[in-house]
Design an enzyme around this catalytic site. Structure first.
Site, PDB file in Angstrom:
ATOM      1  N   CYS A  89     -62.985  65.559   6.370  1.00 22.25           N
ATOM      2  CA  CYS A  89     -62.310  66.755   5.963  1.00 22.25           C
ATOM      3  C   CYS A  89     -63.491  67.391   5.105  1.00 22.25           C
ATOM      4  CB  CYS A  89     -60.894  66.671   5.195  1.00 22.25           C
ATOM      5  SG  CYS A  89     -60.087  68.024   5.041  1.00 22.25           S
ATOM      6  N   HIS A 197     -57.630  63.166   9.186  1.00 20.49           N
ATOM      7  CA  HIS A 197     -57.858  62.119   7.903  1.00 20.49           C
ATOM      8  C   HIS A 197     -57.203  60.729   8.734  1.00 20.49           C
ATOM      9  CE1 HIS A 197     -58.232  64.498   4.205  1.00 20.49           C
ATOM     10  NE2 HIS A 197     -58.103  65.595   5.108  1.00 20.49           N
ATOM     11  N   GLU A 199     -57.500  57.871   7.360  1.00 20.68           N
ATOM     12  CA  GLU A 199     -57.066  57.085   6.197  1.00 20.68           C
ATOM     13  C   GLU A 199     -55.531  57.378   5.852  1.00 20.68           C
ATOM     14  OE1 GLU A 199     -58.191  60.976   3.840  1.00 20.68           O
ATOM     15  OE2 GLU A 199     -58.584  59.607   5.602  1.00 20.68           O
TER      16      GLU A 199
END
EC number: 6.3.5.3
Length: 221
Positions: A89, A197, A199
């Site tokens: 990002c 994302h 994660e």
């Protein structure tokens, strides 16, 4: 993976650094170390993550100020050595602003902040970033951005296609990105920038584990 350390860069305004650390240490047993942006010593880390957030408040442009930090300057030699760098990002925005990846990230076509889970196609596994995934395989990852529209000119797009540098494409384009691009690599294959994302998709209890394919790739030699 106690002998392998992933450095996570922290800028003023970063807010996904601890999420990345939790995903790597908690889900993959990979040791992490936070790196303040003013540091220039990268000798004790094996890979680096530039996490999401709003570095320096995203003033001027996303990533425009972060690219002048001492740590980003040290990335030149780090990348030349073949070690891996993942920009997520805001990290992707910093990589393009710094010239490590081509193109730019601009305001979403609808001018709104978008927060959603999106379907993606793996276009290339160059550099081993999507281990055990086939090309054109579908994965689902979250996005959360206001300036995630990938833009490049036609010459750059041709170079991305000809050199197999497009890593991910949106199945349904949420932000107006050129050619539905969600992530790209450098020509050497050791730098990956993506807007989704990973994660945030590393545990079934929070919606899925497709992000593990990318995060696990940080320890590929």
């Amino acid at each position: 993976m106690a002998s392998f350390t992933v450095g996570i860069v922290v800028f003023p305004g970063s807010n996904c650094d601890r999420d990345v650390s939790w995903a790597l240490e908690g889900c993959l047993d990979i040791k992490t170390k936070f790196l303040w942006h003013e540091s220039s010593d990268l000798n004790d880390v094996d890979s680096i993550v530039l996490p999401g957030g709003f570095s320096y408040g995203d003033y001027l442009r996303c990533g425009a100020i972060a690219r002048f930090s001492p740590l980003i300057n040290s990335l030149h030699d780090f990348i030349k050595s073949g070690r891996r760098v993942l920009g997520i990002c805001n990290g992707f925005q910093i990589l393009t602003e710094s010239g490590f990846l081509p193109g730019a990230l601009v305001a979403n076509k609808n001018l709104n902040f978008i927060c959603d889970d999106v379907d993606l196609n793996v276009i290339t596994s160059k550099g081993g970033w999507f281990q055990k995934l086939n090309e054109n395989q579908n994965i689902k990852l979250p996005i959360a951005h206001g300036e995630g529209c990938y833009h490049c000119d036609q010459d750059t797009l041709k170079r991305l296609v000809d050199n197999d540098l497009i890593a991910l494409k949106y199945k349904t384009n949420p932000n107006g990105s050129t050619s539905d691009i969600a992530g790209i690599t450098n020509e050497k294959g050791n730098v990956l920038g993506l807007m989704p994302h990973p994660e945030r998709a590393c545990d079934e209890s929070i919606g899925g584990i497709d992000g593990l394919y990318t995060l696990r790739s940080l320890i590929t030699q």
